[in-house]
Design a protein around this motif. Structure first.
Motif, PDB file in Angstrom:
ATOM      1  N   ALA A  40       0.835  -1.211   0.000  1.00  0.00           N
ATOM      2  CA  ALA A  40       0.000   0.000   0.000  1.00  0.00           C
ATOM      3  C   ALA A  40       0.865   1.255   0.000  1.00  0.00           C
ATOM      4  O   ALA A  40       2.016   1.235   0.462  1.00  0.00           O
ATOM      5  CB  ALA A  40      -0.911  -0.003   1.218  1.00  0.00           C
ATOM      6  N   PRO A  41       0.318   2.382  -0.485  1.00  0.00           N
ATOM      7  CA  PRO A  41       1.054   3.658  -0.424  1.00  0.00           C
ATOM      8  C   PRO A  41       1.398   4.025   1.015  1.00  0.00           C
ATOM      9  O   PRO A  41       0.711   3.600   1.957  1.00  0.00           O
ATOM     10  CB  PRO A  41       0.049   4.657  -1.030  1.00  0.00           C
ATOM     11  CG  PRO A  41      -0.857   3.835  -1.879  1.00  0.00           C
ATOM     12  CD  PRO A  41      -0.986   2.519  -1.179  1.00  0.00           C
ATOM     13  N   ASP A  42       2.425   4.817   1.174  1.00  0.00           N
ATOM     14  CA  ASP A  42       2.903   5.180   2.509  1.00  0.00           C
ATOM     15  C   ASP A  42       1.823   5.880   3.334  1.00  0.00           C
ATOM     16  O   ASP A  42       1.681   5.626   4.538  1.00  0.00           O
ATOM     17  CB  ASP A  42       4.142   6.076   2.384  1.00  0.00           C
ATOM     18  CG  ASP A  42       4.772   6.352   3.736  1.00  0.00           C
ATOM     19  OD1 ASP A  42       5.143   5.382   4.423  1.00  0.00           O
ATOM     20  OD2 ASP A  42       4.898   7.538   4.100  1.00  0.00           O
ATOM     21  N   TYR A  43       1.028   6.750   2.683  1.00  0.00           N
ATOM     22  CA  TYR A  43       0.014   7.488   3.445  1.00  0.00           C
ATOM     23  C   TYR A  43      -1.046   6.542   4.001  1.00  0.00           C
ATOM     24  O   TYR A  43      -1.608   6.775   5.080  1.00  0.00           O
ATOM     25  CB  TYR A  43      -0.631   8.585   2.578  1.00  0.00           C
ATOM     26  CG  TYR A  43      -1.746   8.118   1.668  1.00  0.00           C
ATOM     27  CD1 TYR A  43      -3.068   8.114   2.099  1.00  0.00           C
ATOM     28  CD2 TYR A  43      -1.481   7.659   0.382  1.00  0.00           C
ATOM     29  CE1 TYR A  43      -4.093   7.693   1.274  1.00  0.00           C
ATOM     30  CE2 TYR A  43      -2.497   7.222  -0.448  1.00  0.00           C
ATOM     31  CZ  TYR A  43      -3.797   7.242   0.003  1.00  0.00           C
ATOM     32  OH  TYR A  43      -4.805   6.809  -0.815  1.00  0.00           O
ATOM     33  N   VAL A  44      -1.323   5.458   3.277  1.00  0.00           N
ATOM     34  CA  VAL A  44      -2.308   4.476   3.744  1.00  0.00           C
ATOM     35  C   VAL A  44      -1.794   3.778   4.998  1.00  0.00           C
ATOM     36  O   VAL A  44      -2.513   3.611   5.986  1.00  0.00           O
ATOM     37  CB  VAL A  44      -2.613   3.449   2.635  1.00  0.00           C
ATOM     38  CG1 VAL A  44      -3.483   2.306   3.180  1.00  0.00           C
ATOM     39  CG2 VAL A  44      -3.324   4.123   1.472  1.00  0.00           C
TER      40      VAL A  44
END
Length: 379
Positions: A40-44
């Motif tokens: 998953a993306p870092d912000y997620v």
């Protein structure tokens, strides 16, 4: 990526986080608690590290963020802002209320079906689920209909509109409503349709004009079944639906109220106002949902009055309606609502005040906004 604004949704457990960046056309992102987030993306990953974040769905230029009912927004949103950043860094976060937050009473309801034949009921409340069985005749119908089919593969959970209150009582109510709507004759017809392979939705849901006489039956199950069988309601059905609003059984009044929300004509407003004064919270909340779906600004005065309702879920719904459609006439009542004992009510009132005082045009409900965006994308 930064937060532009935060909007309420029809659920007190979900927020719409508007962003200053958009996903490519047609792309979506969806993640759930306890899911493998290694790719998953870092912000997620950072959002799910926040206590209380349960589910995330990103589409176009916003994130729909769902929380655990046991963790209040006042603890979650400041940390979400820390992760994503905000275009309004000067906005302060309201202090947490001194009393422990109680459940707003929203219960998710699911009906398990096989080829349109109900099998069991499931309700979800505070991360817990409870299941409720139906009368034996339902399982007998399912076993008959599945002789030449894969029952385990083809059964499915169908989510219903959420309800409000005690999970056990709601589960029992839903079971009673299903058993009222599906008499043996209807089950037999569904079995035949399933075995013939023609069990489409229209055939599985027979329709019959609602009459005043049908609503005078002594047994509430007969009255409910008559209401459940009615075709798409129109203005012509208002007298019968009005009678149903006086029914002693809450299930009948709630369903009648839901039907009123499908009639896109201002003639329906007096009847929804009547439901907005019902003795049961579930019916009053359903009336608020109907007014939001219809979007008639004539309802603003009634929803201003609803800010004083004895139920916090109804007050919250009223504040959200005024965020969606309210104008300057709502400002005094919204200012008073900033002193409401419930955080969610205060938050919705604060959002409504900010929008109206800032001269921002009312955009309607979140569902209306999403439909408008979808239509715009198709042009």
């Amino acid at each position: 990526m930064r937060i532009v604004s935060i909007e309420p949704t029809p659920s007190p457990y979900s927020m719409k986080i508007n962003l200053n960046e958009s996903l490519p056309n047609g792309q979506t992102e969806e993640y759930k608690q306890n899911q493998d987030l290694s790719e998953a993306p870092d912000y997620v990953k950072k959002l799910f590290a926040i206590n209380g974040v349960k589910e995330l769905y990103r589409v176009i230029d916003f994130i729909a963020l769902e929380r655990n009912p046991k963790v209040p927004w006042e603890e979650i949103l400041p940390k979400v802002k820390e992760v994503l950043g905000s275009d309004d860094e000067g906005e302060s976060t309201e202090e947490a209320s001194s009393s422990a937050e109680e459940n707003f009473g929203e219960i998710k309801v699911f009906i398990q079906k096989f080829k349109h034949i109900p099998m069991q009921v499931k309700v979800e409340e505070d991360e817990e689920e409870k299941r409720f069985g139906l009368d034996n005749r339902f399982m007998e119908a399912v076993m008959e209909a599945s002789k030449d089919a894969d029952l385990l593969e083809e059964r499915e959970w169908v989510e219903q509109n959420p309800r409000y209150g005690d999970g056990n009582e709601i589960g029992q109510d839903v079971v009673a409503e299903i058993e009222a709507s599906y008499d043996q004759e209807r089950l037999n017809a569904l079995v035949k349709l399933a075995m013939s392979g023609d069990a489409d939705h229209e055939q599985a849901a027979p329709q019959e004009k609602l009459t005043i006489e049908a609503l005078e039956a002594d047994d509430w199950k007969e009255r409910y079944a008559a209401l459940d069988r009615m075709p798409n309601p129109t203005v012509e059905d208002l007298p019968a639906l009005d009678k149903a609003l006086d029914d002693p059984k809450m299930s009948v009044r709630r369903l009648a109220t839901a039907y009123l929300g499908e009639i896109e004509d201002k003639a329906v407003l007096p009847y929804i106002y009547k439901a907005l004064n019902d003795k049961t919270v579930t019916v009053r909340r359903t009336a608020g949902d109907c007014l939001s779906d219809l979007g008639y600004t004539e309802a603003i005065p009634k929803m201003i009055e609803a800010l004083k309702d004895s139920s916090r879920i109804v007050r919250w719904r009223a504040a959200m309606f005024l965020y969606e459609y309210g104008d300057e006439t709502a400002l005094p009542a919204l200012a008073d609502a900033l002193e409401d004992p419930e955080f969610e009510v205060r938050m919705q009132a604060k959002m409504a005040l900010s929008r109206i005082q800032g001269g921002e045009e009312a955009k309607g409900s979140i569902w209306k906004q999403m439909m408008d965006m979808t239509k715009e994308k198709k042009k």
